[in-house]
Design a protein around this motif. Structure first.
Motif, mmCIF file in Angstrom:
data_model
loop_
_atom_site.group_PDB
_atom_site.id
_atom_site.type_symbol
_atom_site.label_atom_id
_atom_site.label_comp_id
_atom_site.label_asym_id
_atom_site.label_seq_id
_atom_site.Cartn_x
_atom_site.Cartn_y
_atom_site.Cartn_z
ATOM 1 N N PHE A 94 -1.504 -5.360 -1.103
ATOM 2 C CA PHE A 94 -2.181 -4.191 -0.527
ATOM 3 C C PHE A 94 -1.855 -3.945 0.953
ATOM 4 O O PHE A 94 -2.298 -2.941 1.509
ATOM 5 C CB PHE A 94 -3.698 -4.332 -0.701
ATOM 6 N N GLY A 95 -1.121 -4.839 1.576
ATOM 7 C CA GLY A 95 -0.701 -4.592 2.955
ATOM 8 C C GLY A 95 0.191 -3.363 3.003
ATOM 9 O O GLY A 95 1.063 -3.181 2.154
ATOM 10 N N VAL A 96 -0.035 -2.499 3.980
ATOM 11 C CA VAL A 96 0.709 -1.225 4.021
ATOM 12 C C VAL A 96 1.926 -1.349 4.919
ATOM 13 O O VAL A 96 1.790 -1.604 6.106
ATOM 14 C CB VAL A 96 -0.185 -0.075 4.532
ATOM 15 N N LEU A 99 -3.651 -10.852 -1.539
ATOM 16 C CA LEU A 99 -4.150 -9.490 -1.318
ATOM 17 C C LEU A 99 -3.296 -8.773 -0.284
ATOM 18 O O LEU A 99 -2.983 -7.588 -0.433
ATOM 19 C CB LEU A 99 -5.617 -9.549 -0.868
ATOM 20 N N ALA A 100 -2.902 -9.504 0.765
ATOM 21 C CA ALA A 100 -2.068 -8.889 1.802
ATOM 22 C C ALA A 100 -0.694 -8.516 1.246
ATOM 23 O O ALA A 100 -0.123 -7.480 1.604
ATOM 24 C CB ALA A 100 -1.915 -9.850 2.982
ATOM 25 N N ILE A 116 1.689 1.976 -3.473
ATOM 26 C CA ILE A 116 0.522 2.449 -4.227
ATOM 27 C C ILE A 116 0.255 3.923 -3.939
ATOM 28 O O ILE A 116 -0.108 4.689 -4.839
ATOM 29 C CB ILE A 116 -0.706 1.569 -3.911
ATOM 30 N N PHE A 122 -5.723 -7.465 -8.270
ATOM 31 C CA PHE A 122 -6.822 -8.201 -7.628
ATOM 32 C C PHE A 122 -7.045 -9.555 -8.303
ATOM 33 O O PHE A 122 -7.476 -10.508 -7.663
ATOM 34 C CB PHE A 122 -8.123 -7.387 -7.697
ATOM 35 N N GLY A 173 0.809 -1.213 0.000
ATOM 36 C CA GLY A 173 0.000 0.000 0.000
ATOM 37 C C GLY A 173 0.842 1.262 0.000
ATOM 38 O O GLY A 173 0.440 2.288 -0.576
ATOM 39 N N ALA A 174 2.001 1.216 0.650
ATOM 40 C CA ALA A 174 2.877 2.395 0.663
ATOM 41 C C ALA A 174 3.322 2.736 -0.757
ATOM 42 O O ALA A 174 3.340 3.908 -1.172
ATOM 43 C CB ALA A 174 4.095 2.128 1.546
ATOM 44 N N ASP A 224 -6.282 -14.584 0.446
ATOM 45 C CA ASP A 224 -5.966 -13.470 1.351
ATOM 46 C C ASP A 224 -4.485 -13.106 1.330
ATOM 47 O O ASP A 224 -4.113 -11.942 1.422
ATOM 48 C CB ASP A 224 -6.351 -13.841 2.787
ATOM 49 N N GLU A 225 -3.655 -14.125 1.221
ATOM 50 C CA GLU A 225 -2.206 -13.862 1.256
ATOM 51 C C GLU A 225 -1.770 -12.995 0.084
ATOM 52 O O GLU A 225 -0.910 -12.117 0.217
ATOM 53 C CB GLU A 225 -1.424 -15.178 1.230
#
Lengths: 486, 105
Positions: free
Chosen positions: A208-210, A204-205, A49, A273, A46-47, A201-202
């Motif tokens: 998109f995990g920040v 996506l994390a 992005i 995604f 996320g950072a 989930d992994e």
């Protein structure tokens, strides 16, 4: 606008949607699908992005606005637009540089589009869901078969020529208004399946995990800069050419700048995604780069329920992303050459596509040549083209002139004076920094030396050719810009 | 592994800031296109600059009267003023008072 009264002798987009889809179709390429999700995940998720989004708004969108506006104002291809600004003479050669870079880019991009075509064709033969399918031998077998790789390269260039022969409205526009929405729908359908997989989930994390600390790393910002500038195709002559076919009352900043920059990146986000949940759900390696699409992903389709559907959707979407870019990149050369020579559009299309086909043979025969050319032109050729276009706008025409004359004329959003500084100082400085950074990063490498040869020889060749052809004339009536000072 | 709140927040932010902004830009520009077509079909001409953009154009012309592009700029300015005076409906937010104050250059 649909009114026939607004048509001119030069080709024009038949609809606003056609122009917008041409911009998106040109800018969305294979890199959006396999590169963005991985680069994001590797650089703080996320950072990254957030950094990427900031750069899109502050640098890419303003740069695209400048390029489209120059095309709309001059109503010419790259060489004609440069001549209008700098006047006849050697400096028009900067337009030749843009032309040469586009031809070089297509020469190795077409064989790559051929790869996607081959995989798309095999998806309809259910190859990827057959019990005997093995991804690496499949790719190796394809690349080791010169008849196949050249055939795919030939089919791609024939298809590109076939579309371009019909012209802007009947050819390019008709394809992109169908292909771009089809690409988005393909990715959207895959996304629905991907995010509902166990273990998604992994993925996506990962993307998109920040990880906020990455915003303090210079590598994050350099990666975001590179992704934003290369992904949006800023300064490659594409936006200029597409903009040159805009109609009198068309807007530039909202459609050509904001929508193009954010819209094409939205496809990259959708790919994140769609793809990375699958990669993680099946325990695949996310860091395989370009082979992610050709080796890593194909092995999971046989394990997915109704895998053949997902294989078709993925590879058809992948092919459309690459093919629409190929059409519009080739149009840059076709528009310019048809304007600068006595050739008809039909003759120009055949000549340009024939030349690209010929120059593309080494890349079709060898993936190593393709990688070499991609590295050299991706790191130095394309930034050089950007520097030529944005440099001429910023330092010769002057951004304030362009802003009051073209950018804010019929505009959907008002562009203020802050834009001048971005075009004149920020974008050129960043392009110089990127070229220097890549040179430092690969110092002494044969690819870096080849890049330096491109940096020196292309401008010299362009200058010499145009000085010879135009007799080194001083700026005349068409070369009105006295300087870039505002 | 359940997703953490920050991942959910970032995904929501990404959807809004990318697809939301792109969708907004697409809808806005297509609606503007419809409005332009409607105006052109009814009155054949369209105001080409917003009030703020026309102010910028006039200021630039006055600051650079001898610029090689000044003639083109004046033509664009005067064309917009003429259109504003001769048409009843306008694309941009022009008031009658503001149009009355405009003078050709």
């Amino acid at each position: 606008m649909s009114s026939d009264a607004l048509k001119t002798a030069r080709g024009q987009w038949g609809s606003r949607f056609g122009f917008l889809m041409a911009m998106i179709g040109a800018m969305v390429g294979v890199g959006n699908i396999w590169r963005f999700p991985y680069v994001a995940g590797e650089n703080g998720g996320g950072a990254f992005i957030l950094a990427y989004l900031l750069i899109l708004f502050v640098i890419a969108a303003p740069g695209l606005i400048a390029e489209v506006a120059l095309g709309r104002y001059t109503e010419k291809g790259v060489i004609g637009a440069f001549r209008d600004v700098v006047g006849p003479g050697g400096l028009v050669g900067l337009g030749v540089v843009v032309l040469l870079v586009n031809v070089a880019l297509m020469s190795y991009y077409s064989p790559l589009v051929g790869w996607t075509l081959y995989y798309a064709a095999h998806s309809f033969l259910f190859t990827f869901t057959s019990a005997a399918f093995r991804p690496e031998p499949f790719l190796d077998g394809f690349l080791a078969n010169p008849a196949l790789t050249i055939a795919m390269h030939t089919i791609v260039m024939a298809l590109v020529a076939g579309v371009l022969l019909f012209g802007i409205r009947e050819g390019v526009e008709r394809v992109v208004v169908v292909a771009v929405p089809a690409l988005v729908l393909s990715l959207a359908a895959i996304t629905v399946r991907a995010v509902t997989l166990p273990g998604a989930d992994e993925g996506l994390a990962f993307t998109f995990g920040v990880r906020w600390e990455f915003l303090t790393f210079s590598s994050t910002w350099i990666a975001a800069l590179g992704q934003a500038l290369f992904s949006t195709g800023l300064g490659w002559g594409i936006a200029l050419t597409v903009g040159s076919y805009l109609r009198k009352y068309d807007d530039v900043p909202l459609g050509g700048g904001i929508f193009t920059a954010i819209g094409e990146s939205s496809v990259a986000v959708l790919a994140a995604f769609a793809i990375f949940p699958i990669v993680f759900a099946y325990g695949l390696a996310p860091d395989t780069g370009a082979t992610l699409a050709f080796v890593t992903l194909p092995q999971v389709f046989s394990e997915m329920a109704a895998g053949w559907i997902w294989a078709i959707l993925f590879f058809v979407g992948f092919f459309l992303a690459a093919f629409t870019s190929a059409i519009v990149i080739t149009e840059v050369a076709v528009t310019t050459v048809s304007e600068e020579t006595r050739l008809s559009r039909r003759q120009t299309v055949l000549a340009v596509c024939g030349l690209i086909w010929l120059l593309g043979l080494p890349s079709a025969l060898s993936a190593d040549v393709l990688d070499f050319a991609d590295f050299v032109f991706g790191n130095w050729g394309l930034p050089l083209a950007t520097l030529c276009i944005i440099g001429v706008i910023g330092w010769k025409l002057g951004p304030e002139r362009l802003r009051v004359l073209s950018v804010n004329q019929n505009a959907g959003v008002y562009v203020g004076r802050w834009w001048n500084g971005v075009v004149k100082y920020v974008v050129p400085a960043i392009m110089l920094f990127i070229m220097a950074y890549f040179a430092y990063d690969s110092f002494g490498d044969p690819r870096m030396i080849a890049g330096m040869v491109v940096l020196v020889s292309f401008p010299l060749a362009g200058y010499a050719v145009m000085r010879y052809l135009e007799g080194g004339e001083e700026p005349g009536p068409s070369g009105k810009a006295a300087g870039g000072d505002d | 592994m359940p997703l953490s709140a920050d991942v959910w927040a970032m995904m929501l932010f990404v959807v809004v800031s990318f697809w939301g902004v792109a969708g907004w830009a697409l809808v806005r520009t297509m609606r503007q296109e419809d409005r332009k077509v409607e105006l052109l079909e009814s009155q054949r001409e369209l105001d080409t600059y917003s009030p703020k953009a026309l102010d910028d154009l006039r200021e630039w012309i006055e600051a650079h009267p001898d610029d090689p592009y000044a003639a083109d700029a004046r033509e664009k300015y005067n064309e917009c003023v003429e259109t504003l005076r001769t048409t009843d409906r306008h694309f941009y937010g022009w008031s009658d008072e503001r149009i009355a104050r405009l003078e050709k250059l």
